[in-house]
Design a protein around this motif. Structure first.
Motif, PDB file in Angstrom:
ATOM      1  N   THR A 158      13.638  -0.506   3.017  1.00 28.53           N
ATOM      2  CA  THR A 158      13.011   0.771   2.671  1.00 28.53           C
ATOM      3  C   THR A 158      11.585   0.547   2.190  1.00 28.53           C
ATOM      4  O   THR A 158      10.655   1.241   2.598  1.00 28.53           O
ATOM      5  CB  THR A 158      13.807   1.480   1.542  1.00 28.53           C
ATOM      6  N   PHE A 159      11.409  -0.451   1.330  1.00 30.39           N
ATOM      7  CA  PHE A 159      10.085  -0.717   0.751  1.00 30.39           C
ATOM      8  C   PHE A 159       9.103  -1.137   1.842  1.00 30.39           C
ATOM      9  O   PHE A 159       7.984  -0.635   1.912  1.00 30.39           O
ATOM     10  CB  PHE A 159      10.187  -1.797  -0.330  1.00 30.39           C
ATOM     11  N   ILE A 160       9.534  -2.042   2.712  1.00 31.39           N
ATOM     12  CA  ILE A 160       8.661  -2.512   3.788  1.00 31.39           C
ATOM     13  C   ILE A 160       8.259  -1.363   4.713  1.00 31.39           C
ATOM     14  O   ILE A 160       7.112  -1.264   5.138  1.00 31.39           O
ATOM     15  CB  ILE A 160       9.349  -3.655   4.587  1.00 31.39           C
ATOM     16  N   SER A 161       9.197  -0.466   4.980  1.00 30.97           N
ATOM     17  CA  SER A 161       8.898   0.649   5.884  1.00 30.97           C
ATOM     18  C   SER A 161       8.018   1.703   5.202  1.00 30.97           C
ATOM     19  O   SER A 161       7.529   2.617   5.858  1.00 30.97           O
ATOM     20  CB  SER A 161      10.198   1.292   6.371  1.00 30.97           C
ATOM     21  N   GLY A 162       7.824   1.580   3.902  1.00 28.72           N
ATOM     22  CA  GLY A 162       6.966   2.529   3.176  1.00 28.72           C
ATOM     23  C   GLY A 162       7.653   3.839   2.868  1.00 28.72           C
ATOM     24  O   GLY A 162       7.025   4.796   2.418  1.00 28.72           O
ATOM     25  N   LYS A 163       8.979   3.890   3.085  1.00 29.85           N
ATOM     26  CA  LYS A 163       9.700   5.138   2.849  1.00 29.85           C
ATOM     27  C   LYS A 163      10.188   5.239   1.410  1.00 29.85           C
ATOM     28  O   LYS A 163      11.347   5.565   1.135  1.00 29.85           O
ATOM     29  CB  LYS A 163      10.872   5.265   3.838  1.00 29.85           C
ATOM     30  N   VAL A 164       9.306   4.900   0.507  1.00 33.37           N
ATOM     31  CA  VAL A 164       9.595   5.016  -0.926  1.00 33.37           C
ATOM     32  C   VAL A 164       8.666   6.075  -1.521  1.00 33.37           C
ATOM     33  O   VAL A 164       7.679   6.459  -0.888  1.00 33.37           O
ATOM     34  CB  VAL A 164       9.404   3.667  -1.663  1.00 33.37           C
TER      35      VAL A 164
ATOM     36  N   VAL B 206       4.144  11.281   3.645  1.00 37.74           N
ATOM     37  CA  VAL B 206       4.360  10.469   2.441  1.00 37.74           C
ATOM     38  C   VAL B 206       5.556  11.012   1.669  1.00 37.74           C
ATOM     39  O   VAL B 206       5.553  12.165   1.233  1.00 37.74           O
ATOM     40  CB  VAL B 206       3.101  10.463   1.532  1.00 37.74           C
ATOM     41  N   PRO B 207       6.600  10.183   1.493  1.00 40.05           N
ATOM     42  CA  PRO B 207       7.768  10.645   0.752  1.00 40.05           C
ATOM     43  C   PRO B 207       7.424  10.838  -0.737  1.00 40.05           C
ATOM     44  O   PRO B 207       6.773   9.982  -1.329  1.00 40.05           O
ATOM     45  CB  PRO B 207       8.783   9.510   0.905  1.00 40.05           C
TER      46      PRO B 207
ATOM     47  N   GLY C 234       4.838   6.617  -1.029  1.00 37.38           N
ATOM     48  CA  GLY C 234       4.423   5.939   0.194  1.00 37.38           C
ATOM     49  C   GLY C 234       4.325   4.430   0.120  1.00 37.38           C
ATOM     50  O   GLY C 234       4.835   3.787  -0.790  1.00 37.38           O
ATOM     51  N   SER C 235       3.639   3.898   1.114  1.00 37.13           N
ATOM     52  CA  SER C 235       3.605   2.456   1.333  1.00 37.13           C
ATOM     53  C   SER C 235       2.664   1.731   0.377  1.00 37.13           C
ATOM     54  O   SER C 235       1.523   2.159   0.163  1.00 37.13           O
ATOM     55  CB  SER C 235       3.176   2.218   2.792  1.00 37.13           C
ATOM     56  N   TRP C 236       3.131   0.626  -0.175  1.00 40.95           N
ATOM     57  CA  TRP C 236       2.281  -0.240  -1.012  1.00 40.95           C
ATOM     58  C   TRP C 236       1.039  -0.645  -0.222  1.00 40.95           C
ATOM     59  O   TRP C 236      -0.077  -0.623  -0.732  1.00 40.95           O
ATOM     60  CB  TRP C 236       3.071  -1.489  -1.429  1.00 40.95           C
TER      61      TRP C 236
ATOM     62  N   SER D  12      -5.543   5.178 -10.817  1.00 40.00           N
ATOM     63  CA  SER D  12      -4.792   5.280  -9.565  1.00 40.00           C
ATOM     64  C   SER D  12      -4.004   4.012  -9.311  1.00 40.00           C
ATOM     65  O   SER D  12      -4.548   3.003  -8.877  1.00 40.00           O
ATOM     66  CB  SER D  12      -5.762   5.536  -8.412  1.00 40.00           C
ATOM     67  N   THR D  13      -2.727   4.045  -9.598  1.00 35.11           N
ATOM     68  CA  THR D  13      -1.891   2.860  -9.437  1.00 35.11           C
ATOM     69  C   THR D  13      -0.790   3.138  -8.430  1.00 35.11           C
ATOM     70  O   THR D  13      -0.317   4.261  -8.318  1.00 35.11           O
ATOM     71  CB  THR D  13      -1.194   2.496 -10.760  1.00 35.11           C
ATOM     72  N   TYR D  14      -0.384   2.120  -7.714  1.00 30.25           N
ATOM     73  CA  TYR D  14       0.852   2.230  -6.952  1.00 30.25           C
ATOM     74  C   TYR D  14       1.981   2.175  -7.996  1.00 30.25           C
ATOM     75  O   TYR D  14       1.855   1.467  -8.999  1.00 30.25           O
ATOM     76  CB  TYR D  14       0.970   1.075  -5.940  1.00 30.25           C
TER      77      TYR D  14
END
Ligand code: A3P
Length: 254
Positions: free
Chosen positions: A118-124, A12-13, A127-129, A38-40
């Motif tokens: 980047t967002f779709i790949s979850g590399k934010v 998880v980045p 981590g991924s939404w 706990s929020t994204y």
């Protein structure tokens, strides 16, 4: 200067400060009366924090202005029954993009087209939404938790604030509830120095690039997504959210 990239823990980045405090997160032990939000990222964390504090303080505006929101609700990674809150993935992506432009602690998001990938790949950051939302959704009946949606609070704030109030075991009268609805409106929170992050130095959050309290609306994704990006996103969304029955398809319905 900005970090060129995020650092990873268990795939998880994360932002450097979070990585540095990782042991605190892992060793965190909740008390039975703790309330964990706990929020994204960019799903209305600040909003729900202010709502919870307003309820806790029985609608006392002055008490809620005693300190900046980050101090009233310390982040677990910086200090110490969960309450997940979700926002539709498309608006979340848009909000995160603008946040990453102005947040000097995160890497430059690049162009919108680049950020979309980047967002779709979850590399934010964090981590991924999809992983976040699915993870909580799958566990929602197993724990004592309240699942909230940004879009619902936007549509009927009083109703949703009442839900939070009941979850917290409180019973506030109508007048107090109305005060809380007013005080936690986007307009009020944008003006309030205790919630709008204006006290954070510009070297960290540069609000001249994009304000922290940016738009506070539902459906801003329509001003960002191309038709092709939207179609591709819907397909990916369907695939990723498979096996999560009854998860609101609010992206598609907007
Ligand atoms: P936008 O960038 O779409 O405006 P977080 O607190 O998790 O970082 O989320 C920030 C997002 O929530 C921003 O979205 C912000 O404007 C929005 N927000 C904050 N307070 C709000 C409120 N009272 N009503 C509606 N949206 C709010």
């Amino acid at each position: 200067g900005r970090p060129p990239q995020l650092r990873e823990v268990a795939g998880v980045p994360l932002q450097a400060a979070t990585v540095d405090n990782w042991s605190q997160i892992q060793n965190f032990e909740a008390n039975s009366d703790d309330l964990l939000i706990s929020t994204y990222p960019k799903s209305g964390t600040t909003w729900i924090q202010e709502i919870v504090d307003m309820i806790e303080q029985n609608g006392d505006v002055e008490k809620c202005r005693r300190a900046i929101i980050q101090h009233r609700h310390p982040f677990i990674e910086w200090a110490r029954p969960p309450q997940p809150s979700a926002r539709n993935a498309k608006d979340c992506m848009v909000s995160y993009y603008h946040f990453q432009r102005m947040n000097q602690m995160l890497p430059d998001p690049g162009t919108w087209e680049e950020y979309y990938e980047t967002f779709i790949s979850g590399k934010v950051g964090w981590g991924s939404w999809f992983d976040h939302v699915k993870g909580w959704w799958e566990r929602k009946d197993r724990y004592q938790l309240l699942f909230l949606f940004y879009e619902d609070i936007k549509r009927d704030p009083k109703h949703e604030i009442q839900k939070v109030m009941k979850f917290m075991g409180k019973n506030l009268d109508e007048k107090v509830l109305d005060t809380i609805v007013q005080e936690t409106s986007f307009e009020k929170m944008k003006e309030n120095p205790m919630t709008n992050r204006s006290t954070v130095p510009r070297s960290v959050l540069d609000q001249s690039i994009s304000p922290f309290m940016r738009k506070g609306t539902v459906g801003d994704w329509k001003n960002h997504f191309t038709v092709a990006q939207n179609e591709r996103f819907d397909e990916i969304y369907k695939k990723k959210m498979e096996g999560n029955p009854n998860f609101p398809n609010f992206c598609m319905e907007l």
